[in-house]
Design an enzyme around this catalytic site. Structure first.
Site, PDB file in Angstrom:
ATOM      1  CG  ASP A 409      -1.913   1.037   1.297  1.00  0.00           C
ATOM      2  OD1 ASP A 409      -2.288   1.538   0.229  1.00  0.00           O
ATOM      3  OD2 ASP A 409      -2.343   1.401   2.407  1.00  0.00           O
ATOM      4  CD  GLU A 412      -0.420   5.358  -3.876  1.00  0.00           C
ATOM      5  OE1 GLU A 412       0.110   5.662  -2.787  1.00  0.00           O
ATOM      6  OE2 GLU A 412      -1.175   4.394  -4.028  1.00  0.00           O
ATOM      7  CG  ASP A 486      -8.246   4.501   0.908  1.00  0.00           C
ATOM      8  OD1 ASP A 486      -8.076   3.267   0.967  1.00  0.00           O
ATOM      9  OD2 ASP A 486      -7.438   5.319   1.392  1.00  0.00           O
TER      10      ASP A 486
HETATM   11  C1  GLC Z   1      -4.686   3.262   2.983  1.00  0.00           C
HETATM   12  C2  GLC Z   1      -5.171   2.048   2.237  1.00  0.00           C
HETATM   13  C3  GLC Z   1      -6.136   1.274   3.095  1.00  0.00           C
HETATM   14  C4  GLC Z   1      -5.448   0.887   4.401  1.00  0.00           C
HETATM   15  C5  GLC Z   1      -4.957   2.140   5.111  1.00  0.00           C
HETATM   16  C6  GLC Z   1      -4.146   1.820   6.369  1.00  0.00           C
HETATM   17  O1  GLC Z   1      -5.698   4.158   3.171  1.00  0.00           O
HETATM   18  O2  GLC Z   1      -5.749   2.394   1.008  1.00  0.00           O
HETATM   19  O3  GLC Z   1      -6.589   0.134   2.425  1.00  0.00           O
HETATM   20  O4  GLC Z   1      -6.335   0.201   5.213  1.00  0.00           O
HETATM   21  O5  GLC Z   1      -4.120   2.877   4.244  1.00  0.00           O
HETATM   22  O6  GLC Z   1      -3.065   1.019   6.082  1.00  0.00           O
END
Ligand code: GLC
Length: 798
Positions: A409, A412, A486
């Site tokens: 995650d 980017e 998200d």
């Molecule tokens: C970001 C991700 C989400 C995750 C969060 C905490 O917002 O997109 O899926 O739960 O970070 O790690």
């Protein structure tokens, strides 16, 4: 004070400080020369190279300053094949490059490139404007847009299926704000699209990693693609069908390797399950309630102060035992790993990163530090081979605990500052070919996935890794599945997930999905049921939600909803074998598992922008209910006859119908003549299939085929021929059904001992033959009410 110095005459103090943007056309063709397989063109205002990768793929590169570099980005894995190109000159004017599938015409004054298909019909035309650039070094290309042109692809974009009339930017971005139709860009950059014109398709991939823009909005008769730097470097795919374009694009950028079977099951996630005890209770509840599950995700709270490659000792005192116990129960554990490494001189990963010179730095040598979840962080420079290796090897921490899947995650990369990402002046060393972050940004995530995938693959000793990523670029399918970030528990976001995933699928990413139930905001029972219904037929099936949101596990809203949700998770497991067969096809052809209808029916004007229903493979149609308190909807059935999966009712296609669907019903339709493998409901994919059914929705005439594929579901042994493949061919007439079962490969013996053939729609007597043997009544079981015949296939038929 400054006025006393030379600052008083600083050029910036001039009134009109804004730099005027000047556009330069590439200008007239001055010379043309073939060197090897590359055609070099010198123009008044720049250089152009053209080379063919296949008969049906051509690459065009413009550089305004020098001979173009033909080094492609990480997206491309294909070397040009040998292509016989005939070169013709018409008078002194036009130069024509001809292959059996493509004609490239170069009109000289100024240079305009026209691309035609094998029949001489124009697929891409340049008129007033063609290639060019600005004094700010942005590169542009304009193409004519026909009235009948429809545009698809572009990776992960909000809005409806078709993108004509949109202006789309590629710049990987962390967007927590609600994703609405104008939210652009999101996490992935896939600068590729296909155009469908009167049923015929061609595609274009702009291989440029800078911020790029596709403008299908500003002009009525032309569109442009442009970049804020780099070369104008693009590939044209000849099609002529939409599926051909996908095959061509994924030949260039790669295909997804076959995922492990467990990755196709149901996955449960939450930000965060915060302790071992919570995770155990969660797993126990699934098992007690007999709701199938294959994976549980650990979000950032499993770590010690959000330090990657650690566990929080207080809340997760014995991760090894936890992971082993879950695995015994058939549940894989998938921890999150973000790229940000906490700046902490006592933290071994940070130390190794600094001492090993693995982090991103400024040109001057100082490490780039900024904030993410752990506070101040450094970021691995994945452009360096040695960083990739180091990062990959670090995953031994997880694999030694029995982990086989990683969730990446914030890659980017997301940074908590005003620009939301890394300073664009940061340098990526790129094994000596330095790039600023401005150029590298869009591929940062893809490089991270490469490092992680390759590391895991080595560590897992022959087992298939599973990777889930938020960020990526063209080619991401080679390493990871993609989820759409998200979203929120809005009905609109359930609706949006469909075209988003369909466009990802036609952009080369077959393994994708949205957070089922919605990430932020609060779900409710009805929304969760409808989302689970759609999710059970979307390739990546994970329920995930936010820290502050109310819980949305399958039982969260009470028994009434739980029962319906369970039914659809179970359905996913019944269909899992069919999904696996489609994933196998995707790994070989690039064809997505979840398909927009135009992929199969490109000539049908009713499906041009059909965003609220989709196909699974080529012949199963899913039309989820996407609105609250709604028990019916219109469904478009393309030409042919379709069967309601639940009732076996026959429906004539080529029109819209109204379908009733109470809360417990997902509308599913099967095209007549289709075969589908169905297994049994099980707690997880770990439980071997004992009985497989092949359902034939019989036609009154015609031939149907099904390729039944299986392998061990978890290793790469299939690459060495260790798999099972049977082709089932069925010739049908009103009175008889002839099956031919051909063993293509039997090196792998599937777990099922029994398999049944279930023939639907038998409303009049038929004779049944299998491999030319007539099946006697005594070997069939006939269900008059359901109008089915079931035959148990044994060794003598196979
Ligand atoms: C970001 C991700 C989400 C995750 C969060 C905490 O917002 O997109 O899926 O739960 O970070 O790690």
């Amino acid at each position: 004070m400054l006025n006393d110095s030379s600052f008083a005459i600083h050029p910036n103090l001039e009134k009109d400080k804004e730099k005027e943007i000047i556009f330069y056309d590439i200008g007239a063709l001055l010379s043309f020369e073939q060197k090897g397989n590359v055609f070099h063109i010198l123009c008044e205002n720049g250089f152009v190279c053209i080379l063919f990768y296949r008969n049906d793929i051509v690459r065009i590169v413009m550089n305004q300053n020098a001979e173009p570099s033909l080094v492609s980005s990480i997206a491309c894995i294909k070397q040009p094949e040998h292509v016989d190109v005939q070169v013709k000159k018409i008078g002194k004017e036009t130069i024509i490059l001809n292959t059996p599938k493509l004609i490239v015409e170069l009109h000289p004054s100024p240079l305009r490139v026209q691309i035609k298909d094998q029949n001489g019909s124009i697929i891409l035309a340049e008129t007033k404007l063609g290639m060019g650039y600005t004094n700010t070094n942005h590169v542009y290309c304009f193409k004519q847009m026909d009235e009948d042109d429809h545009f698809y692809g572009f990776g992960e974009k909000t809005g409806f299926l078709e993108k004509r009339g949109e202006k789309l930017t590629m710049w990987n971005s962390d967007v927590f704000a609600p994703h609405n139709p104008e939210t652009d860009p999101l996490y992935q950059s896939i600068p590729y699209f296909m155009t469908v014109r009167k049923g015929k398709a061609h595609g274009l991939f702009f291989d440029n990693t800078w911020k790029t823009t596709f403008d299908l909005k500003s002009y009525e008769d032309c569109y442009s693609f442009s970049a804020e730097g780099g070369q104008l470097d693009y590939y044209v795919f000849a099609g002529p069908t939409p599926k051909d374009v996908i095959e061509q694009y994924t030949d260039l950028t790669g295909r997804m390797p076959l995922p492990p079977k467990w990755a196709l099951g149901y996955h449960q996630s939450k930000y965060s399950y915060k302790s071992e005890q919570e995770v155990r209770e969660l797993a126990d509840t699934f098992i007690e309630k007999q709701i199938p599950i294959d994976a549980i995700y650990l979000d950032i709270h499993y770590m010690d102060g959000y330090r990657v490659f650690t566990f929080d000792k207080a809340n997760f005192p014995n991760p090894e035992k936890l992971i082993a116990d879950l695995k015994k129960a058939g549940i894989h554990t998938v921890p999150i790993v973000d790229p940000g490494v906490k700046k902490d001189p006592e933290y071994h990963i940070y130390r190794e990163g600094v001492l090993g010179d693995y982090f991103c730095k400024y040109l001057e040598g100082n490490i780039y530090i900024d904030e993410v979840w752990p506070g101040l962080c450094a970021f691995p420079d994945f452009s360096k081979t040695k960083t990739q290796q180091w990062w990959g090897e670090k995953h031994a921490f997880y694999t030694n605990l029995g982990i086989e899947g990683i969730w990446n995650d914030m890659n980017e990369p997301a940074v908590f500052n005003e620009t939301k990402t890394m300073d664009v002046d940061v340098i990526h060393e790129n094994d000596g070919e330095l790039k600023t972050h401005k150029e590298f940004h869009n591929v940062y995530g893809l490089f991270m996935e490469k490092a992680t995938y390759e590391g895991l693959k080595k560590l897992l000793n022959g087992k298939r890794p599973f990777l889930l990523t938020r960020a990526g670029f063209s080619g991401i399918q080679r390493y990871a599945a993609v989820w759409t970030g998200d979203n929120r528990s809005f009905w609109e976001h359930l609706e949006m997930a469909l075209p988003m995933c369909m466009n990802l699928g036609i952009s080369g990413v077959p393994f994708c999905g949205a957070d089922v139930g919605g990430f932020a905001h609060d779900a409710n029972g009805q929304l969760l049921v409808r989302w689970m219904q759609a999710g059970s037929f979307i390739p990546f099936f994970r329920n995930h939600n936010n820290l502050q949101s109310i819980r949305q596990e399958p039982w969260a809203f009470g028994e009434k909803y739980e029962k319906m949700i369970k039914k659809y998770i179970e359905l996913r497991y019944q269909w899992l074998h069919h999904f696996y067969t489609l994933f196998k096809e995707a790994s070989q052809t690039g064809f997505p598992v979840m398909r927009p209808l135009f992929l199969e029916y490109p000539h049908d004007p009713n499906v041009t922008n059909l965003s609220d229903q989709f196909l699974v493979g080529d012949n199963v149609l899913i039309a989820p209910i996407l609105r609250p308190d709604t028990k019916c909807r219109t469904v478009y059935l393309p030409e042919g006859e379709w069967i309601n999966y639940w009732t076996d009712e026959k429906l004539l296609g080529g029109k819209f119908i109204i379908v009733e669907a109470d809360l417990s019903t997902l509308p599913i339709f099967i095209k007549r003549g289709t075969m589908i493998a169905q297994g049994s409901v099980k707690q997880s994919t770990k439980i071997p299939e004992t009985k497989l059914e092949i359902h034939l929705y019989r036609n009154d005439q015609g031939v149907s085929t099904y390729r039944l594929y299986d392998d061990d579901g978890e290793t790469f042994a299939y690459e060495n021929g260790d798999y099972f493949l049977k082709t089932l061919t069925c010739h049908q007439s009103e009175r008889s059904i002839h099956f031919t079962i051909t063993n293509e490969n039997e090196t792998y013996k599937p777990s099922w001992k029994e398999w049944n053939l279930v023939i639907h729609l038998v409303d009049k007597p038929v004779s049944l033959y299998i491999n030319d043997k007539k099946i006697g009544q005594e070997n069939m079981s006939v269900d008059l009410a359901k109008k089915t015949i079931t035959v148990t296939l044994n060794e003598s038929f196979a």
